[in-house]
Design a protein around this motif. Structure first.
Motif, short mmCIF file in Angstrom:
data_model
loop_
_atom_site.label_atom_id
_atom_site.label_comp_id
_atom_site.label_asym_id
_atom_site.label_seq_id
_atom_site.Cartn_x
_atom_site.Cartn_y
_atom_site.Cartn_z
N LEU A 105 -6.60 11.99 -6.80
CA LEU A 105 -7.04 12.15 -5.80
C LEU A 105 -7.77 11.40 -4.97
O LEU A 105 -7.94 11.25 -3.37
CB LEU A 105 -8.12 13.32 -6.01
N ILE A 106 -8.74 10.26 -4.98
CA ILE A 106 -8.93 9.31 -4.35
C ILE A 106 -8.03 8.04 -4.38
O ILE A 106 -8.34 7.89 -2.90
CB ILE A 106 -10.10 8.11 -5.44
N GLU A 107 -7.13 8.02 -4.74
CA GLU A 107 -5.77 7.19 -4.08
C GLU A 107 -5.35 7.31 -3.09
O GLU A 107 -5.23 7.36 -1.93
CB GLU A 107 -5.27 6.88 -5.58
N ASN A 108 -5.12 8.97 -3.01
CA ASN A 108 -4.60 9.68 -1.96
C ASN A 108 -5.29 9.38 -0.79
O ASN A 108 -4.69 9.67 0.63
CB ASN A 108 -4.19 11.00 -2.43
N THR A 109 -6.58 9.74 -1.02
CA THR A 109 -7.02 9.95 0.10
C THR A 109 -8.30 8.56 0.79
O THR A 109 -7.39 8.19 2.45
CB THR A 109 -8.77 10.26 -0.51
N VAL A 110 -8.03 6.77 -0.03
CA VAL A 110 -7.52 5.91 0.87
C VAL A 110 -6.58 6.32 1.41
O VAL A 110 -6.35 5.47 2.09
CB VAL A 110 -7.96 4.73 -0.96
N LYS A 111 -5.14 6.58 1.00
CA LYS A 111 -3.99 5.88 1.37
C LYS A 111 -4.34 6.48 3.14
O LYS A 111 -3.39 6.40 3.94
CB LYS A 111 -3.24 6.79 0.70
N SER A 112 -4.23 8.03 3.38
CA SER A 112 -4.69 8.35 4.18
C SER A 112 -5.17 7.67 5.71
O SER A 112 -4.92 8.21 6.65
CB SER A 112 -5.41 10.15 4.19
N PHE A 113 -6.54 6.86 5.35
CA PHE A 113 -6.86 5.84 6.64
C PHE A 113 -6.13 4.20 6.56
O PHE A 113 -6.36 4.06 7.06
CB PHE A 113 -8.44 5.76 5.61
#
Length: 254
Positions: A105-113
């Motif tokens: 979840l953390i990795e995907n959230t950061v990738k979205s930015f």
């Protein structure tokens, strides 16, 4: 609108006087109801404006050549998000707890930015763990709301930074034992830091308190909502700001 010191004084008076506390609680409840009504009344015409913009967008593609068209749509989106935050603040502590892969979840959230970071020439980086904590892979939390926590804090970091600055997300490397509100527990710590404009002391104290007067909005109620969600998970958020770096630390119980 109350200042941070005035809210602390009101809370102290509520603790000392049950009758006073009863009426303050009633006023807060009535204020919340009024807030929901106001946001509803603003939301209706805003929805029509957004629908009209989408209709123009689909029927007249040449509108994209207008210099401020994209900015107009972004402003409509921002206003919609702000109204959504106001209307949902009182309900953000209602959780749907399920085991999730928190690391993912953390990795995907950061990738979205990443696209936004490229456009603004800001470096956004996440630490990769060779041996992640087992609890990260099956962590019980509200997935949607936890993503909202991360998103709101990262958005806040973008508002504080400019071209050439960085945003770092440090993943938990160990379980820490800390005391909050007189209780000692084990926590995992997620830290989001940036080297943008530091916060002065008067800006730091009321950062997580809703509707406290402040010259800077820091993305509306994003940080207050993040704080309330984490508290609902029996965790907390702390913040430190120096001339070199501002860090938000999210502590979640193990």
């Amino acid at each position: 609108m109350f200042t941070y010191d005035e809210i602390c004084e009101l809370d102290q008076l509520c603790n000392e006087n049950e009758v006073f506390a009863k009426y303050v609680t009633r006023l807060r409840e009535e204020n919340n109801i009024l807030l929901l009504k106001v946001t509803h009344e603003f939301g209706n015409p805003l929805t029509l404006i957004d629908s009209t913009a989408q209709l123009i967008d689909s029927r007249y593609p040449e509108v994209h050549n207008i210099k401020y068209w994209t900015q107009l749509k972004n402003d409509i989106t921002s206003l919609s998000e702000l109204l959504h935050n106001f209307s949902n603040y009182n309900y953000c502590a209602k959780l749907q707890i399920r085991p999730i892969n928190l690391l993912e979840l953390i990795e995907n959230t950061v990738k979205s930015f990443e696209v936004v970071a490229m456009e603004k020439e800001i470096s956004i980086k996440i630490d990769q763990l060779d041996n992640p904590l087992d609890c990260l892979l099956m962590y019980a939390c509200d997935k949607v709301k936890m993503r909202q926590v991360l998103t709101n804090i990262i958005k806040n970091a973008f508002e504080a930074t400019e071209a050439g600055d960085y945003i770092h997300v440090d993943l938990p490397t160990e379980i820490v034992r800390l005391e909050f509100d007189g209780n000692k527990r084990e926590y995992i710590k997620i830290e989001i830091s940036n080297n943008g404009r530091p916060l002065v002391e008067t800006e730091q104290e009321p950062l997580f308190i809703p509707f406290v007067s402040n010259k800077l909005s820091f993305g509306g109620m994003g940080l207050q909502i993040a704080y309330k969600i984490v508290c609902a998970h029996n965790g907390t958020i702390t913040m430190q700001s120096t001339e070199k770096e501002t860090s938000f630390s999210i502590y979640l119980p193990v």
